[in-house]
Design an enzyme around this catalytic site. Structure first.
Site, PDB file in Angstrom:
ATOM      1  N   GLY A 132       0.806  -1.222   0.000  1.00  0.00           N
ATOM      2  CA  GLY A 132       0.000   0.000   0.000  1.00  0.00           C
ATOM      3  C   GLY A 132       0.834   1.265   0.000  1.00  0.00           C
ATOM      4  O   GLY A 132       1.995   1.266   0.404  1.00  0.00           O
TER       5      GLY A 132
ATOM      6  N   ARG B 138      -1.597   8.939   3.514  1.00  0.00           N
ATOM      7  CA  ARG B 138      -1.984   9.833   4.615  1.00  0.00           C
ATOM      8  C   ARG B 138      -0.819  10.167   5.554  1.00  0.00           C
ATOM      9  O   ARG B 138      -0.927  11.050   6.392  1.00  0.00           O
ATOM     10  CB  ARG B 138      -3.156   9.226   5.401  1.00  0.00           C
ATOM     11  CG  ARG B 138      -4.501   9.499   4.738  1.00  0.00           C
ATOM     12  CD  ARG B 138      -5.634   8.857   5.504  1.00  0.00           C
ATOM     13  NE  ARG B 138      -5.695   7.413   5.255  1.00  0.00           N
ATOM     14  CZ  ARG B 138      -6.419   6.563   5.992  1.00  0.00           C
ATOM     15  NH1 ARG B 138      -7.105   6.998   7.025  1.00  0.00           N
ATOM     16  NH2 ARG B 138      -6.436   5.281   5.691  1.00  0.00           N
TER      17      ARG B 138
ATOM     18  N   GLY C 121      -5.609  -4.790  -4.554  1.00  0.00           N
ATOM     19  CA  GLY C 121      -6.376  -5.480  -3.530  1.00  0.00           C
ATOM     20  C   GLY C 121      -5.557  -6.465  -2.720  1.00  0.00           C
ATOM     21  O   GLY C 121      -4.541  -6.994  -3.180  1.00  0.00           O
TER      22      GLY C 121
ATOM     23  N   GLU D 276     -16.934  -5.583   3.423  1.00  0.00           N
ATOM     24  CA  GLU D 276     -16.181  -4.315   3.484  1.00  0.00           C
ATOM     25  C   GLU D 276     -17.130  -3.163   3.808  1.00  0.00           C
ATOM     26  O   GLU D 276     -18.283  -3.150   3.364  1.00  0.00           O
ATOM     27  CB  GLU D 276     -15.470  -4.069   2.149  1.00  0.00           C
ATOM     28  CG  GLU D 276     -14.280  -4.970   1.942  1.00  0.00           C
ATOM     29  CD  GLU D 276     -13.334  -4.944   3.125  1.00  0.00           C
ATOM     30  OE1 GLU D 276     -12.667  -3.921   3.337  1.00  0.00           O
ATOM     31  OE2 GLU D 276     -13.277  -5.943   3.879  1.00  0.00           O
TER      32      GLU D 276
ATOM     33  N   ASN E  39      -2.202   4.649   9.876  1.00  0.00           N
ATOM     34  CA  ASN E  39      -2.404   5.223   8.546  1.00  0.00           C
ATOM     35  C   ASN E  39      -1.866   6.637   8.454  1.00  0.00           C
ATOM     36  O   ASN E  39      -1.533   7.116   7.381  1.00  0.00           O
ATOM     37  CB  ASN E  39      -3.893   5.227   8.188  1.00  0.00           C
ATOM     38  CG  ASN E  39      -4.418   3.810   8.024  1.00  0.00           C
ATOM     39  OD1 ASN E  39      -3.827   3.010   7.300  1.00  0.00           O
ATOM     40  ND2 ASN E  39      -5.486   3.482   8.721  1.00  0.00           N
TER      41      ASN E  39
ATOM     42  N   ARG F  77      30.389  11.004  23.095  1.00  0.00           N
ATOM     43  CA  ARG F  77      30.283  10.668  21.676  1.00  0.00           C
ATOM     44  C   ARG F  77      30.882   9.277  21.418  1.00  0.00           C
ATOM     45  O   ARG F  77      31.559   8.711  22.276  1.00  0.00           O
ATOM     46  CB  ARG F  77      30.943  11.768  20.843  1.00  0.00           C
ATOM     47  CG  ARG F  77      30.154  13.087  20.956  1.00  0.00           C
ATOM     48  CD  ARG F  77      30.892  14.247  20.375  1.00  0.00           C
ATOM     49  NE  ARG F  77      31.225  14.002  18.977  1.00  0.00           N
ATOM     50  CZ  ARG F  77      32.187  14.648  18.310  1.00  0.00           C
ATOM     51  NH1 ARG F  77      32.906  15.576  18.928  1.00  0.00           N
ATOM     52  NH2 ARG F  77      32.417  14.377  17.053  1.00  0.00           N
TER      53      ARG F  77
ATOM     54  N   LYS G   6      35.123  11.865  22.962  1.00  0.00           N
ATOM     55  CA  LYS G   6      34.927  11.128  21.703  1.00  0.00           C
ATOM     56  C   LYS G   6      36.134  10.245  21.465  1.00  0.00           C
ATOM     57  O   LYS G   6      37.267  10.720  21.579  1.00  0.00           O
ATOM     58  CB  LYS G   6      34.785  12.124  20.549  1.00  0.00           C
ATOM     59  CG  LYS G   6      34.438  11.480  19.233  1.00  0.00           C
ATOM     60  CD  LYS G   6      34.986  12.265  18.056  1.00  0.00           C
ATOM     61  CE  LYS G   6      36.487  12.102  17.982  1.00  0.00           C
ATOM     62  NZ  LYS G   6      37.098  12.835  16.853  1.00  0.00           N
TER      63      LYS G   6
ATOM     64  N   ASN H 177      44.246  11.947  37.258  1.00  0.00           N
ATOM     65  CA  ASN H 177      43.301  13.034  37.492  1.00  0.00           C
ATOM     66  C   ASN H 177      43.557  14.142  36.482  1.00  0.00           C
ATOM     67  O   ASN H 177      44.634  14.748  36.478  1.00  0.00           O
ATOM     68  CB  ASN H 177      43.441  13.582  38.909  1.00  0.00           C
ATOM     69  CG  ASN H 177      42.269  14.496  39.241  1.00  0.00           C
ATOM     70  OD1 ASN H 177      41.168  14.032  39.502  1.00  0.00           O
ATOM     71  ND2 ASN H 177      42.509  15.783  39.171  1.00  0.00           N
TER      72      ASN H 177
ATOM     73  N   ALA I 250      49.308  24.642  35.917  1.00  0.00           N
ATOM     74  CA  ALA I 250      48.138  25.305  35.352  1.00  0.00           C
ATOM     75  C   ALA I 250      48.504  25.978  34.031  1.00  0.00           C
ATOM     76  O   ALA I 250      49.554  26.603  33.901  1.00  0.00           O
ATOM     77  CB  ALA I 250      47.602  26.341  36.331  1.00  0.00           C
TER      78      ALA I 250
HETATM   79  C1  UD1 Z   1      -8.534  -4.310   4.867  1.00  0.00           C
HETATM   80  C2  UD1 Z   1      -9.607  -5.391   4.856  1.00  0.00           C
HETATM   81  C3  UD1 Z   1     -10.659  -5.038   5.896  1.00  0.00           C
HETATM   82  C4  UD1 Z   1     -10.029  -4.909   7.265  1.00  0.00           C
HETATM   83  C5  UD1 Z   1      -8.890  -3.893   7.224  1.00  0.00           C
HETATM   84  C6  UD1 Z   1      -8.124  -3.904   8.534  1.00  0.00           C
HETATM   85  C7  UD1 Z   1      -9.745  -6.243   2.586  1.00  0.00           C
HETATM   86  C8  UD1 Z   1     -10.484  -6.207   1.308  1.00  0.00           C
HETATM   87  N1  UD1 Z   1     -10.192  -5.457   3.541  1.00  0.00           N
HETATM   88  O1  UD1 Z   1      -9.149  -3.114   4.499  1.00  0.00           O
HETATM   89  O2  UD1 Z   1     -11.669  -6.036   5.917  1.00  0.00           O
HETATM   90  O3  UD1 Z   1     -10.991  -4.517   8.219  1.00  0.00           O
HETATM   91  O4  UD1 Z   1      -7.952  -4.233   6.177  1.00  0.00           O
HETATM   92  O5  UD1 Z   1      -7.167  -2.893   8.523  1.00  0.00           O
HETATM   93  O6  UD1 Z   1      -8.792  -6.989   2.702  1.00  0.00           O
HETATM   94  N2  UD1 Z   1      -2.212  -4.108   0.623  1.00  0.00           N
HETATM   95  C9  UD1 Z   1      -1.396  -4.674  -0.333  1.00  0.00           C
HETATM   96  N3  UD1 Z   1      -1.801  -4.648  -1.624  1.00  0.00           N
HETATM   97  C10 UD1 Z   1      -2.972  -4.097  -2.011  1.00  0.00           C
HETATM   98  C11 UD1 Z   1      -3.787  -3.521  -1.020  1.00  0.00           C
HETATM   99  C12 UD1 Z   1      -3.386  -3.553   0.286  1.00  0.00           C
HETATM  100  O7  UD1 Z   1      -0.317  -5.182  -0.025  1.00  0.00           O
HETATM  101  O8  UD1 Z   1      -3.270  -4.117  -3.205  1.00  0.00           O
HETATM  102  C13 UD1 Z   1      -1.775  -4.088   2.024  1.00  0.00           C
HETATM  103  C14 UD1 Z   1      -1.578  -2.694   2.568  1.00  0.00           C
HETATM  104  O9  UD1 Z   1      -0.245  -2.260   2.419  1.00  0.00           O
HETATM  105  C15 UD1 Z   1      -1.952  -2.861   4.026  1.00  0.00           C
HETATM  106  C16 UD1 Z   1      -2.969  -3.997   4.009  1.00  0.00           C
HETATM  107  O10 UD1 Z   1      -2.778  -4.671   2.798  1.00  0.00           O
HETATM  108  O11 UD1 Z   1      -0.860  -3.261   4.814  1.00  0.00           O
HETATM  109  C17 UD1 Z   1      -4.389  -3.495   4.133  1.00  0.00           C
HETATM  110  O12 UD1 Z   1      -4.648  -2.629   3.075  1.00  0.00           O
HETATM  111  P1  UD1 Z   1      -5.693  -1.457   3.225  1.00  0.00           P
HETATM  112  O13 UD1 Z   1      -5.831  -0.772   1.947  1.00  0.00           O
HETATM  113  O14 UD1 Z   1      -5.357  -0.660   4.417  1.00  0.00           O
HETATM  114  O15 UD1 Z   1      -7.010  -2.313   3.503  1.00  0.00           O
HETATM  115  P2  UD1 Z   1      -8.373  -1.758   3.978  1.00  0.00           P
HETATM  116  O16 UD1 Z   1      -9.138  -1.281   2.816  1.00  0.00           O
HETATM  117  O17 UD1 Z   1      -8.189  -0.853   5.134  1.00  0.00           O
HETATM  118 CA    CA Z   2      -6.125  -0.005   6.482  1.00  0.00          CA
END
Ligand code: UD1
Ligand code: CA
Length: 494
Positions: free
Chosen positions: A17, A21, A86, A166, A239, A344, A362, A388, A434
């Protein structure tokens, strides 16, 4: 060192991800709490269940992340996620990579790289429950006051888990559910592989949802269950920087409490910050406003603080370190440092030695019982035992181009404001007067003086500063005395 692999077939850590934020040039999972990156914490928890394989899925800032992983867990298999978004797709590409040699069988655990407080114990409990109940999927859940944004856990009349919805895809009624998906699961590898092949991107976000695997597993006759944790911190992700600091404070609260339970006195937990990597012995005392970082270790009966920040410092038994800023230093047993001392890297203070107020050190080795009590600088030097060093002594180690060493023996006594112009050696038992500026080696047992004549010019103030308070007081002091010589000169004594 990686322990023997006796646990699940694999742990897959999701970390692709973007973490927008955070508003940072540093990838989200590289931000630190407790002196360790979030992904570093996640990997430690993952490793603690002894998986046969460990994969981490990356995409955003993948090169920066990969470089960090080479430091914190070089054995982790780095898997690149493709353009299909996803959590389901992330797990799918990891599974394909791990299956390449030989299809995985048994338990596959999925965790997140941005959930830093998840403990190895809770992860182990998830795996144990999953295997004991012979589940197809076991999901870690928590019940939250505000479940906004999370996937909701759907349960049937009898309480069995039927699926995850979701937030964005849920109905009004489903939004009232307060049991949420943590995103941490144990899967049967075959069930996971088969289900992921059927997961589509047909949802409000156009992503391949890992959460769809639960419904599919049930449809094909698998048992789906949940482990509900009462400790919401363990499933909380960061986040943004507000959540990051809240997680950091909670981690610190837990670390400090664990040390108190292990026999460390912490006078003020609220102003004491201890990295996860620090180790403390029983009967250590930590005074308020102290931060201990990195590989710092403190031995029994030592007292650290108040107002002290130490990184990678080793403190011996019974030592005291007061109002000190230090890194990369070793402080011997029963030694004393501070107040207002700057240590240091490369500072090694011997047993019962002292580095006192307003000293900077140091790359200096100080022998047992030697004292540098006040106001000075010691760098690139070696000092013997029971020496000393007087007030205001300085090693002049830098000639503008290169650094040079100062070697001072044992049993040496130096006068105030001695300057050692390196490279220079002072023998055992030598004394300096001194203000000595030592440019040439001093033999053992010698007294070194650099004598500049002292000249008093009498009546100078009356002549040059007439009408001042100084002149007035000088006149009052000399009123009755009738000294004649205008000037005296004599040599200094040590
Ligand atoms: C996901 C879950 C949700 C859960 C929530 C908890 C799904 C569809 N939803 O939602 O049910 O309550 O986490 O925090 O799984 N990531 C990837 N590749 C991607 C997307 C995400 O590696 O394509 C990783 C992100 O880096 C992160 C984690 O998966 O570490 C969760 O991703 P995020 O987008 O935060 O999921 P949510 O939509 O919050
Ligand atoms: Ca999340």
């Amino acid at each position: 060192m990686i322990p023997e692999n006796t646990g699940p077939a694999a742990v897959i850590v999701l970390a692709a991800g973007a973490g927008t934020r955070m508003k940072s040039r540093t990838p989200k999972i590289l931000h630190e709490i407790g002196g360790r990156s979030m992904v570093g914490h996640a990997l430690l928890a993952a490793r603690s269940v002894n998986p046969r394989q460990l994969a981490i899925v990356v995409r955003h800032e993948r090169d920066l992340v990969a470089r960090h992983l080479a430091d914190v867990d070089p054995a982790a298999v780095i898997v690149d996620q493709d353009d299909i978004p996803g959590t389901g797709r992330a797990v799918e590409v990891a599974l394909q990579a791990l299956d390449a040699d030989q299809h995985l069988t048994g338990t596959v655990v999925v965790t997140y790289g941005d959930v830093p407080l998840l403990s190895g114990e809770l992860l182990a409990e998830l795996v144990a429950t999953h295997e004991r109940e012979a589940n197809a999927v076991t999901v870690l859940t928590a019940v939250l006051d505000d479940a906004t944004g999370y996937g909701r856990i759907l349960r049937g009349e009898d309480g069995t888990v039927t699926g995850i919805r979701e937030h964005k895809d849920s109905s009004e009624a489903e939004r009232l559910i307060r049991e949420v998906n943590s995103g941490i699961y144990a899967f049967d590898a075959a069930v996971l592989r088969d289900a992921l092949a059927h997961v589509t991107t047909d949802n409000s976000q156009g992503e391949k949802y890992l959460t769809d695997v639960l419904g599919l597993a049930r449809e094909s006759g698998g048992r789906v269950a949940a482990v509900v944790t009462a400790d919401r911190w363990q499933v909380e992700g960061a986040n943004d920087r507000v959540q990051l600091s809240a997680l950091g404070a909670e981690l610190n609260r837990r670390t400090v409490e664990a040390w108190m339970r292990a026999g460390v006195t912490v006078v003020d937990p609220a102003t004491t910050w201890i990295d996860s990597s620090v180790t403390l012995d029983e009967d250590v005392r930590i005074l308020p406003n102290t931060q201990l970082h990195g590989t710092t270790t403190v031995a029994r009966d030592a007292v650290v603080g108040p107002d002290t920040t130490l990184t990678d410092v080793t403190i011996g038994e019974g030592a005291t370190v007061t109002r000190t800023h230090g890194s990369g230093a070793v402080i011997g047993a029963r030694a004393a440092v501070g107040p207002f001392t700057y240590l240091r890297p490369g500072t090694v203070l011997g047993e019962a030695g002292k580095i006192g107020a307003f000293y900077e050190t140091k790359n200096v080795t100080i022998g047992r019982g030697s004292k540098l009590s006040h106001l000075g600088y010691a760098g690139d030097a070696e000092i013997g035992e029971d020496t000393n060093i007087g007030c205001g002594n300085i090693t002049a180690n830098y000639d503008g181009e290169k650094k040079h060493r100062t070697v001072i023996g044992s049993g040496v006594r130096t006068g105030s404001n001695t300057v050692f112009v390196a490279p220079v050696t002072v023998g055992d038992g030598a004394y300096s007067g001194a203000g000595a500026v030592i440019r040439k080696d001093v033999p053992a047992g010698a007294l070194v003086l650099t004598v500049a004549a002292q000249r008093n010019t009498e009546g100078w103030v009356a002549a040059n500063r007439p009408g001042t308070r100084s002149a007035e007081l000088a006149q009052a002091a000399t009123k009755d005395s009738s000294s004649t010589p205008a000037s005296t000169e004599e040599g200094n004594q040590p």
